[in-house]
Write a protein that holds these residues in place. Structure first.
Motif: not given
Length: 194
Positions: A17-18, A22-29, A37-39, A102-104
């Protein structure tokens, strides 16, 4: 399940999860995606929950109840933060990139299915482990939502699916927190009667 099995499961969940936070936050940004970002905030909440649950392993039932309460409160606070960001993006505007979503989202789905399989054998265990099961189950639902939002953003050329899924994820996170608080309260009542 013994304390060692609980610790091993929680450490694995915390690491996955950690990393995904990181991956989802930067991809969302980068992609301007509210849903990602919510996820990612959901992943952060889960990481914190797993850390608190790890602390509770091997401790008294009251420590486990307190850990569950703290986990529930963290979920609610982060869920409310996501809801505020959704409202801000709705007012200010956003242009999410569906390919990233979609990818992330698919990568996060795979990570969360792995988490779900790790925690599955603990889902009927002690309260801090039941909390972990609820969060992992909600994550899989949220990931499917992010992927669906990415498809709809592309098909409709509109940011609305991204915003709607971001809001739904925030509600899911808040509901998970409330559910854990309710479970902790019931556990405390049971303990006081015994």
């Amino acid at each position: 399940m013994g304390d060692q099995a609980q610790r091993g499961a929680l450490i694995a969940l915390l690491c996955i999860n950690a990393a995904m936070f990181v991956v989802e936050f930067f991809a969302g940004w980068i992609s301007d995606s509210t849903a990602l970002i919510a996820d990612s905030m959901d992943m952060l909440a889960d990481t914190l929950v797993y850390a608190v649950s790890l602390y509770a392993v091997g401790r008294s039932i009251y420590a486990k109840i307190h850990a569950a309460r703290l986990s529930g409160l963290l979920q609610i606070i982060l869920g409310l933060g996501v809801a505020v960001d959704v409202i801000r993006r709705f007012l200010v505007g956003s242009e999410p990139e569906s390919e990233y979503m979609i990818i992330v989202g698919l990568i996060a789905l795979v990570a969360n299915v792995i988490c779900l399989s790790i925690i599955a054998k603990h889902r009927k265990g002690e309260i801090h482990m039941r909390a972990s099961w609820i969060f992992s189950k909600n994550d899989v639902i949220a990931n499917v939502g992010v992927i669906g939002a990415g498809v709809l953003v592309s098909a409709l050329a509109s940011p609305l699916p991204d915003l709607i899924i971001g809001l739904i994820i925030s509600v899911l996170v808040i509901r998970g927190g409330v559910s854990i608080l309710r479970d902790a309260k019931n556990e405390a009542v049971q303990q006081s009667k015994s």
